[in-house]
Design an enzyme around this catalytic site. Structure first.
Site: not given
Length: 468
Positions: A50, A190, A192, A445
């Site tokens: 799709g 819009g 993007e 970290h």
């Protein structure tokens, strides 16, 4: 037709589930239903996968990644790397994009076949509460799932011609980088395209009638994105609605309600997507609808007992992963499993522009509306204090919204790669975590994920790399 059995030669076949539409919601229901032992027929007029796979999520993110590479080439010297940027080979970009789509498409076709789903290619139409007509055949099912998706919308009097005035479908296959573009709509689609085209070298202006870009996000996220877009040279006009568009000698002129005018080579109409439901027999079979959307309850059931609906066809969040979840819910319900309604506030949302905008839960404004302004605490953690973000040279913030002395009910993030942090954020929201509970978790970290941990440390009253 392939997979499952050849219903063309067996008119007596009655499937457990007949699915009309092979996009995210439809194919997810087919795969999960077959996995649970249901006999499934999946009908799709175009290609399984799709909008998301062929004209939406996947191709747009490929364009955005190509734009990111272009920006990195331009900016490489700040990292001590000498490189030259010679321009965009749009044919090469499309080759890369189409290669990504093709690989995923082949994999999906293989999945559908391996699960023994009967796949029927053709334009289907609901012909009764338990059947769909396609290719001159009537496909019978004990239950029918409507999953016909959506298409780009326009505004009254604004005709998309596919040349100068285009939709996102056209933008994805454009054979050039426009020198200049006006983008009508400052929502996900819009911003993007604005981000990708700017990275490709276009002069971009976004027109948004509401007062902020990405207006459904927390206002802080919108303002951070607007600041970043200004820094990148992406122009935008907020708070005034579109009036008209007309052709010029070599492009398009857009006039706003206040008389302000903008001109560009192309106008991209990105005002949202509307449901595909007209002429498919839904209303004739008594399915309750509103403005083209099929109405459903929390279990995706329509008012007709044998018919369910999912995805962009229903008025829920228009996100592929929402379609997946809704399709799975229907398949599990029909297979006799206990179905759990979806908490749509708990669905992660990501806008993949540069910088990315990611969120889960509710905005600060919504939280104050629900709990009262004096019962809501908000904390902002600046990515300037995060080592990995510093290395990546990205700016932004993580904003937490908490019910006072209670759970975190909103996580709102702006910065490069923030979409990759939304996984933990959705766990925090959906498990109703207290800041002190998240603060106990040790985050690696240096990572950007650490910023989420640091924000919760600060909210728990024991900030580390953050000012009190």
């Amino acid at each position: 037709m392939h997979g499952g059995r050849d219903v063309a030669n067996d008119a007596s076949t009655v499937f457990d589930l007949v699915i009309l539409g092979g996009g995210s919601g439809g194919y997810a229901a087919a795969l999960r239903g077959a996995q649970l032992g249901l006999d499934v027929a999946l009908i799709e007029k175009d290609k399984v996968g799709g909008t998301c796979l062929h004209r939406g999520c996947i191709p747009t993110k490929a364009l955005l990644h190509a734009g990111e590479i272009a920006d990195q080439a331009r900016e490489s010297e700040q990292f001590g790397v000498k490189a030259t940027f010679e321009g965009i080979d749009i044919a090469g970009v499309h080759k890369y994009k189409d290669g990504v789509i093709s690989g995923l498409y082949k994999g999906l076709q293989g999945l559908v076949a391996s699960r023994k789903v009967t796949y029927i290619e053709g334009e289907g139409r609901l012909s009764s509460p338990t059947s769909v007509d396609v290719n001159g055949q009537r496909i019978q099912g004990r239950h029918v799932l409507l999953a016909t998706g959506s298409v780009p919308k326009s505004l009254p009097g604004l005709e998309i011609d596919g040349n100068r005035i285009i939709s996102s479908d056209h933008a994805l296959v454009l054979d050039r980088v426009p020198k200049s573009a006006i983008i009508l709509g400052g929502g996900v689609i819009g911003v993007e395209f604005a981000s990708a085209w700017k990275s490709f070298g276009a002069d971009v202006t976004v027109i948004e009638g509401l007062k902020h870009l990405v207006p459904v996000e927390d206002e802080n996220s919108s303002k951070l994105l607007e600041r970043a877009f200004r820094k990148r040279g992406i122009k935008f006009n907020l708070g005034t609605f579109f009036s008209k568009a007309e052709y010029t000698a070599d492009g398009v002129k857009v006039t706003l309600a206040d008389g302000k005018e903008f001109e560009a080579e192309v106008l991209l109409v990105a005002v949202g997507r509307g449901p595909v439901s007209a002429g498919l027999g839904y209303e004739e079979q008594g399915v309750a609808m509103d403005r083209g959307y099929v109405l459903v309850d929390e279990y995706m059931r329509t008012n007709v007992p044998t018919i369910s609906a999912v995805g962009d066809l229903v008025p829920t969040l228009q996100l592929a992963h929402v379609g997946f979840a809704e399709g799975i819910l229907v398949a599990e319900r029909l297979a006799g499993l206990k179905a759990v309604p979806i908490d749509y506030d708990g669905v992660p949302r990501v806008t993949y522009c540069h910088p990315e905008v990611a969120s889960v839960g509710i905005t600060e404004a919504k939280a104050k509306e629900i709990y009262g302004a004096d019962k809501v605490v908000a904390l902002k953690y600046n990515l300037a204090g995060n080592g990995k973000s510093k290395i990546l040279q990205t700016a932004g913030e993580i904003k937490l919204v908490q019910v006072k002395d209670g759970a975190v009910v909103g996580v709102h993030m702006v910065g490069d790669r923030m979409g990759e942090q939304v996984g933990e954020a959705q766990l925090i929201y959906n498990w109703e975590a207290l800041p002190a509970e998240v603060a106990q978790l040790i985050h690696a970290h240096p990572t950007q994920n650490e910023a989420l941990g640091e924000a919760h440390l600060a909210l728990a009253g024991k900030p580390l790399h953050a000012h009190d």
